[in-house]
Design a protein around this motif. Structure first.
Motif, PDB file in Angstrom:
ATOM      1  N   SER A 119       0.431  -1.600   0.434  1.00 29.70           N
ATOM      2  CA  SER A 119       0.272   0.016   0.111  1.00 29.70           C
ATOM      3  C   SER A 119       1.167   1.370  -0.062  1.00 29.70           C
ATOM      4  O   SER A 119       0.550   2.364  -0.409  1.00 29.70           O
ATOM      5  N   SER A 120       1.814   0.935  -0.268  1.00 31.88           N
ATOM      6  CA  SER A 120       3.081   2.207  -0.191  1.00 31.88           C
ATOM      7  C   SER A 120       3.048   2.872  -0.962  1.00 31.88           C
ATOM      8  O   SER A 120       3.330   1.894  -2.211  1.00 31.88           O
ATOM      9  N   ILE A 121       3.021   3.690  -1.444  1.00 36.27           N
ATOM     10  CA  ILE A 121       2.876   4.403  -2.877  1.00 36.27           C
ATOM     11  C   ILE A 121       4.422   5.317  -3.277  1.00 36.27           C
ATOM     12  O   ILE A 121       4.937   5.569  -3.720  1.00 36.27           O
ATOM     13  N   GLY A 122       5.782   4.969  -2.658  1.00 37.18           N
ATOM     14  CA  GLY A 122       6.891   4.823  -2.304  1.00 37.18           C
ATOM     15  C   GLY A 122       7.737   6.126  -1.776  1.00 37.18           C
ATOM     16  O   GLY A 122       6.696   7.601  -1.716  1.00 37.18           O
ATOM     17  N   MET A 123       8.911   6.755  -2.308  1.00 30.56           N
ATOM     18  CA  MET A 123       9.167   8.043  -1.032  1.00 30.56           C
ATOM     19  C   MET A 123      11.128   8.271  -2.249  1.00 30.56           C
ATOM     20  O   MET A 123      11.106   7.618  -3.402  1.00 30.56           O
ATOM     21  N   GLN A 124      10.578   9.830  -2.667  1.00 31.60           N
ATOM     22  CA  GLN A 124      11.549   9.899  -3.679  1.00 31.60           C
ATOM     23  C   GLN A 124      13.029   9.380  -3.140  1.00 31.60           C
ATOM     24  O   GLN A 124      13.081   9.626  -1.488  1.00 31.60           O
ATOM     25  N   ALA A 125      14.093   9.026  -3.379  1.00 32.70           N
ATOM     26  CA  ALA A 125      15.448   7.862  -3.450  1.00 32.70           C
ATOM     27  C   ALA A 125      16.608   9.523  -3.430  1.00 32.70           C
ATOM     28  O   ALA A 125      17.553   8.219  -3.519  1.00 32.70           O
ATOM     29  N   GLY A 126      16.201  10.642  -3.627  1.00 33.09           N
ATOM     30  CA  GLY A 126      17.063  11.155  -3.668  1.00 33.09           C
ATOM     31  C   GLY A 126      18.801  10.528  -4.574  1.00 33.09           C
ATOM     32  O   GLY A 126      18.537  10.196  -5.858  1.00 33.09           O
ATOM     33  N   SER A 127      19.796  10.595  -3.688  1.00 28.98           N
ATOM     34  CA  SER A 127      21.344  10.432  -4.827  1.00 28.98           C
ATOM     35  C   SER A 127      21.286   9.433  -5.140  1.00 28.98           C
ATOM     36  O   SER A 127      22.835   8.951  -5.168  1.00 28.98           O
ATOM     37  N   THR A 128      20.566   8.127  -4.258  1.00 29.22           N
ATOM     38  CA  THR A 128      21.331   7.001  -4.752  1.00 29.22           C
ATOM     39  C   THR A 128      20.383   6.466  -5.731  1.00 29.22           C
ATOM     40  O   THR A 128      21.270   5.604  -6.634  1.00 29.22           O
ATOM     41  N   PHE A 129      20.015   7.209  -6.846  1.00 30.37           N
ATOM     42  CA  PHE A 129      19.463   7.322  -7.961  1.00 30.37           C
ATOM     43  C   PHE A 129      20.660   7.889  -9.041  1.00 30.37           C
ATOM     44  O   PHE A 129      21.299   7.597 -10.061  1.00 30.37           O
ATOM     45  N   LYS A 130      21.903   8.570  -8.419  1.00 32.81           N
ATOM     46  CA  LYS A 130      23.301   8.823  -8.857  1.00 32.81           C
ATOM     47  C   LYS A 130      23.887   7.356  -9.420  1.00 32.81           C
ATOM     48  O   LYS A 130      24.626   7.229 -10.491  1.00 32.81           O
ATOM     49  N   ALA A 131      23.955   6.128  -9.043  1.00 35.41           N
ATOM     50  CA  ALA A 131      24.401   4.780  -9.144  1.00 35.41           C
ATOM     51  C   ALA A 131      24.141   4.781 -10.224  1.00 35.41           C
ATOM     52  O   ALA A 131      25.023   3.696 -11.067  1.00 35.41           O
ATOM     53  N   PHE A 132      22.743   4.881 -11.320  1.00 35.65           N
ATOM     54  CA  PHE A 132      22.042   4.583 -13.081  1.00 35.65           C
ATOM     55  C   PHE A 132      22.612   5.150 -13.457  1.00 35.65           C
ATOM     56  O   PHE A 132      23.313   3.943 -14.700  1.00 35.65           O
ATOM     57  N   THR A 133      23.142   6.693 -13.385  1.00 37.96           N
ATOM     58  CA  THR A 133      23.885   7.660 -13.697  1.00 37.96           C
ATOM     59  C   THR A 133      25.690   6.877 -14.069  1.00 37.96           C
ATOM     60  O   THR A 133      25.868   7.153 -15.322  1.00 37.96           O
ATOM     61  N   LEU A 134      25.984   6.574 -13.318  1.00 37.69           N
ATOM     62  CA  LEU A 134      27.517   6.782 -13.092  1.00 37.69           C
ATOM     63  C   LEU A 134      27.130   5.123 -14.239  1.00 37.69           C
ATOM     64  O   LEU A 134      28.495   4.938 -14.347  1.00 37.69           O
ATOM     65  N   ALA A 135      26.987   3.963 -13.288  1.00 40.20           N
ATOM     66  CA  ALA A 135      26.501   2.763 -14.545  1.00 40.20           C
ATOM     67  C   ALA A 135      25.970   3.027 -16.006  1.00 40.20           C
ATOM     68  O   ALA A 135      27.228   2.163 -16.577  1.00 40.20           O
ATOM     69  N   ALA A 136      25.322   4.033 -15.999  1.00 40.44           N
ATOM     70  CA  ALA A 136      25.157   4.804 -18.258  1.00 40.44           C
ATOM     71  C   ALA A 136      26.434   4.902 -18.526  1.00 40.44           C
ATOM     72  O   ALA A 136      27.065   4.439 -19.724  1.00 40.44           O
ATOM     73  N   ALA A 137      26.655   5.808 -17.679  1.00 40.44           N
ATOM     74  CA  ALA A 137      28.245   6.113 -18.200  1.00 40.44           C
ATOM     75  C   ALA A 137      29.647   5.297 -18.303  1.00 40.44           C
ATOM     76  O   ALA A 137      30.116   5.036 -19.207  1.00 40.44           O
ATOM     77  N   LEU A 138      29.948   4.356 -16.638  1.00 44.31           N
ATOM     78  CA  LEU A 138      30.610   2.660 -17.185  1.00 44.31           C
ATOM     79  C   LEU A 138      29.974   2.148 -18.439  1.00 44.31           C
ATOM     80  O   LEU A 138      31.192   1.640 -18.911  1.00 44.31           O
ATOM     81  N   ASP A 139      29.025   1.918 -18.130  1.00 43.73           N
ATOM     82  CA  ASP A 139      28.099   0.929 -19.859  1.00 43.73           C
ATOM     83  C   ASP A 139      29.024   1.655 -20.781  1.00 43.73           C
ATOM     84  O   ASP A 139      29.036   0.585 -21.739  1.00 43.73           O
ATOM     85  N   GLU A 140      29.208   3.251 -21.366  1.00 42.92           N
ATOM     86  CA  GLU A 140      29.522   3.959 -22.526  1.00 42.92           C
ATOM     87  C   GLU A 140      31.059   4.373 -22.414  1.00 42.92           C
ATOM     88  O   GLU A 140      31.350   4.082 -23.834  1.00 42.92           O
ATOM     89  N   GLY A 141      31.805   3.127 -21.246  1.00 43.90           N
ATOM     90  CA  GLY A 141      32.688   3.085 -21.621  1.00 43.90           C
ATOM     91  C   GLY A 141      33.905   3.754 -21.382  1.00 43.90           C
ATOM     92  O   GLY A 141      34.993   4.940 -21.354  1.00 43.90           O
ATOM     93  N   MET A 142      33.454   5.036 -20.170  1.00 39.99           N
ATOM     94  CA  MET A 142      33.795   6.217 -19.554  1.00 39.99           C
ATOM     95  C   MET A 142      34.866   5.803 -19.243  1.00 39.99           C
ATOM     96  O   MET A 142      35.136   4.845 -17.701  1.00 39.99           O
TER      97      MET A 142
END
Length: 817
Positions: free
Chosen positions: A427-450
């Motif tokens: 029944s929870s509508i969730g909560m904003q996750a803040g900077s924990t989402f930066k890990a997905f941007t980091l992973a995308a950058a590394l996935d592109e070879g940066m």
């Protein structure tokens, strides 16, 4: 006849005594000879004929009016009834932890079906004595009892007296428990000739299907014993906290007496009436010669001693209530467990299921202790916390806790909302996750070879323009300016490594634009992320700052994929379900897929492990390979920490259920502890650390893998540091000093020097380097031309400086994020 150990000189099949005042009767037992069984079946047929005659007599006025004779009634009576089923008797289901311990039970009727040999012989004797002492001698109908009732019924013109034997009582209970509607239940209870006839017809059929022992077993397992206990096993556990096989004579007589009128003889509500009824049973057993009078008298003198064990249905009393609730919702919402919601509820509450789950008792206990310690259930600030733990590589949920009890929200310290799970499971509508989402941007950058050394300018404020979502539409607000979460950030360059360690907002906004908003979103989706309400993630520039509302469980599962070297597994809570028959039922399967290459995941792990040693969560390490990311939501409305090892991942949320923006965590005081502003490292990270240490206390540490060398093509990505000045030192002393500062050293070509004695370090290069870099040492060979300087006897040497000039964009003290 032979006796059975533990009985009161009873027959092994029936529990009836061998010594009788009259001639021993022939009983149908599992050891009965084939010839005896044939004679018994013939006798059963004779009783069926008698039943038809009796019914015809009972319905004589109606039969005469309709022109139907007794012979036709007898033929109809002996025919197999349509739709006769003995299935559908409600049994309680139980949810088990991974180690087999019980988490909760579910039932419409608290019943535990047990085999015949698990019911104490003395209890069988007591029930037969008071309910149907001739059970093993008559067929489906006790002619003597029925004729006695018949006389009364004919004289009154209606059915006023029973005379029902064990088989007929079993049928009545069976029809009542199988009733699904109020009309069916009323029909099963009504006092009428029609109901009695139907019961008799079913009883005849059942005596053809089953042995006497089996009918007695079924009756004892279906009868109601008062106070919510159905069946003798549940009754024994409820009233005496023991199994039905362990009952003593006084206890057995007490339960046997309750069956006739469970409400009137309930030993909890009416102990006096229950004891009087117990003594009546004991007297009857003695009258039949089944019990020695002296033993009966001694049993009557015994007080009624109860040891009540109240088993409640559902998750409220479970010691893992929110995980239990998650499992319950899994069964009630997944079509694999039934076509309709009603079918699924019946399966759970009537099916006698044994549901083995993934929950780890040690992890659950550690997580609950950590959450309750830092955010007490009834804390003065009304804050809440939740944590979910997931095993990398399997998706198995090992723990799920909320700092509340499961219950009505109007009671302080309770809630029905599972803040650790999605809306579909809590029944929870969730909560904003803040900077924990930066890990997905980091992973995308590394996935592109940066490489790690990729550096970008992080301004003090950032205007998000030029972003496109996955539909190709431009998104962003040119009039909005996004800033960093603390003063001092921005205005300089950061690498992938240092930008992550210090959680710099403007750096990640720039990185997200360079990588592509859509690629960042797709990386998060490959790692199982979606909004807690089940909808896809919304796509705006602030995606990397974590504005999407999610659940700790989803986030823990995503980070678990990093620990599993890129293998993402959908969270699962159920390992196996078995029906009451032991048959294994279908459950939702494991869904795992590769979200990223192993090398990319190894690179993510390499960067995120530094968050615990030199970043926003420094000091929160576990003494083993671990990595993670803090998260602080705008205006300190919530705080997160998500972290993992190769063996376990967990995500922690702390916030205010009343609304984080309305009740931010600034200048927070909670049960005597006060905080200025609550960041991800302030409360969530310590909860994570304590719970992980407890959960992994008996687990050998796993290790992360070294990232591929291509990620080091531009260096380590660490900020350049000042190299200690080791000039004038002997080589061994200089090398030791450099190693202690985190650098490696090698000896280069010797140089002439008037300033430093021969054999000591006269030069070093470079004078500033990234941690772990190699420093070349040049030893003095005495007076002569010095490197880069003049000839001997000239002016002062021009050796490389001992201390570097601070590099633009070098590290500064950052506030946690």
């Amino acid at each position: 006849m032979p006796t059975e150990a533990g009985s009161e000189a009873g027959d092994p099949g029936t529990g009836a005594p061998a010594a009788r005042r009259r001639r021993p009767r022939r009983l149908l037992t599992p050891s009965t000879t084939r010839a005896e069984k044939v004679r018994a079946v013939r006798g059963l047929g004779a009783f069926g004929g008698l039943a038809g005659l009796l019914v015809a007599l009972m319905l004589l006025p109606t039969a005469c009016t309709a022109g139907v004779g007794a012979r036709d009634a007898a033929g109809w009576f002996e025919s197999e009834p349509d739709g006769l089923s003995t299935s559908g008797v409600p049994q309680r289901s139980k949810i088990l932890a991974a180690n087999g311990s019980t988490l909760a039970t579910f039932f419409y009727q608290n019943r535990v079906d047990v085999p015949f040999n698990k019911i104490a012989p003395v209890l069988r004797q007591a029930v037969l004595a008071i309910e149907d002492s001739r059970f093993y001698e008559h067929g489906a109908i006790d002619a003597q009892g029925t004729l006695r009732a018949l006389a009364s019924n004919l004289s009154s013109g209606q059915v006023t007296q029973g005379g029902s034997g064990i088989t007929q009582q079993y049928v009545k209970n069976l029809l009542l428990t199988q009733a699904d509607t109020d009309a069916e239940r009323q029909e099963a209870r009504e006092v009428s000739a029609a109901r009695k006839i139907r019961e008799l017809k079913y009883a005849v059929a059942l005596e053809k299907r089953f042995t006497k022992d089996e009918i007695l077993r079924r009756y004892l397992n279906i009868a109601y014993y008062g106070d919510g206990a159905y069946g003798v096993e549940a009754a024994s556990r409820h009233y005496f906290s023991k199994h039905a096989s362990e009952l003593t004579l006084p206890e057995a007589a007490l339960l046997a007496g309750v069956v006739r009128y469970p409400y009137a003889y309930d030993p909890i509500r009416h102990p006096g009436a229950a004891r009087e009824r117990r003594d009546t049973v004991l007297t009857r057993m003695a009258e039949l010669g089944w019990l020695d009078p002296a033993k009966a008298a001694a049993a009557k003198r015994a007080p009624v001693r109860l040891d009540v064990d109240n088993v409640r249905s559902g998750c409220v009393t479970s010691d893992a209530p929110f995980f239990c609730d998650y499992v319950q919702r899994e069964i009630l919402t997944d079509p694999v467990f039934g076509r309709t919601a009603e079918d699924r509820e019946k399966l759970l509450k009537r099916g006698g299921l044994t549901i083995r789950t993934t929950l780890d008792r040690r992890a659950q206990k550690a997580a609950q202790r950590a959450v309750d310690r830092h955010v007490p259930p009834k804390n003065s600030a009304h804050k809440a916390a939740a944590e979910a733990m997931v095993q990398p590589g399997t998706g198995e949920i090992k723990a799920m806790v909320v700092d509340r009890e499961l219950g009505p929200d109007r009671d302080r310290g309770r809630t029905w909302i599972n803040f650790a799970a999605d809306a579909s499971h809590g029944s929870s509508i969730g909560m904003q996750a803040g900077s924990t989402f930066k890990a997905f941007t980091l992973a995308a950058a590394l996935d592109e070879g940066m490489p790690f050394g990729t550096r970008m300018m992080a301004p003090r404020a950032y205007t998000p323009v030029g972003y496109r979502n996955c539909d190709g539409d431009r998104v962003g607000d040119p009039s909005a300016s996004l800033r960093n979460s603390a003063d001092g950030e921005g205005g300089k360059q950061f690498s992938l490594v240092t930008g992550t360690h210090h959680s710099v907002n403007t750096f990640f906004l720039a990185l997200e634009k360079r990588v592509g908003l859509c690629d960042t979103v797709k990386m998060a989706e490959r790692l199982g992320m979606k909004q807690a309400n089940g909808k896809p993630l919304e796509q705006y520039p602030s995606f990397t700052l974590g504005f999407n509302p999610v659940s700790p469980l989803r986030l823990a599962a995503a980070y678990a994929a990093f620990g599993a070297r890129g293998r993402y597994c959908e969270p699962i809570a159920i390992r196996e379900i078995r029906a009451a028959s032991g048959k294994r039922l279908k459950v939702p399967g494991r869904h795992c897929e590769r979200a990223m290459d192993e090398g990319v995941a190894d690179a993510v792990n390499h960067v995120l492990r530094g968050v615990l040693t030199k970043g926003t969560a420094r000091g929160m390490g576990l003494g083993r390979d671990a990595a993670g990311k803090t998260g602080t939501v705008d205006n300190f409305s919530a705080a997160w920490f998500a972290g993992y090892t190769p063996d376990l991942a967990a995500a922690v949320w702390v916030g205010d259920p009343r609304g984080g923006y309305k009740h931010p965590m600034e200048n927070l005081c909670m049960d005597g502890r006060c905080y200025g502003s609550v960041f991800g490292a302030t409360i969530p990270a310590p909860i994570w650390r304590q719970s992980m240490l407890g959960a992994l206390s008996h687990t050998d540490p796993g290790s992360f893998h070294r990232p591929p060398s291509r990620y080091f093509s531009r260096g380590s990505g660490e900020d350049r540091a000042r190299v200690p000045d080791v000039r004038g030192m002997k080589p061994g002393e200089a090398v030791a000093r450099l190693r202690a500062a985190g650098f490696r050293a090698r000896i280069g070509a010797p140089v002439g020097s008037r300033r430093f004695p021969k054999g000591t370090v006269a030069g070093m290069s470079p004078s500033s380097a990234e941690p772990g870099g190699t420093i070349t040492l040049h030893l003095s060979k005495g007076a002569g031309r010095e490197p880069g300087g003049r000839r001997r006897g000239g002016g002062p040497p021009t050796l490389p400086p001992a201390a570097p000039t601070p590099e633009p964009g070098g590290p500064q003290q950052q506030a946690p994020a």
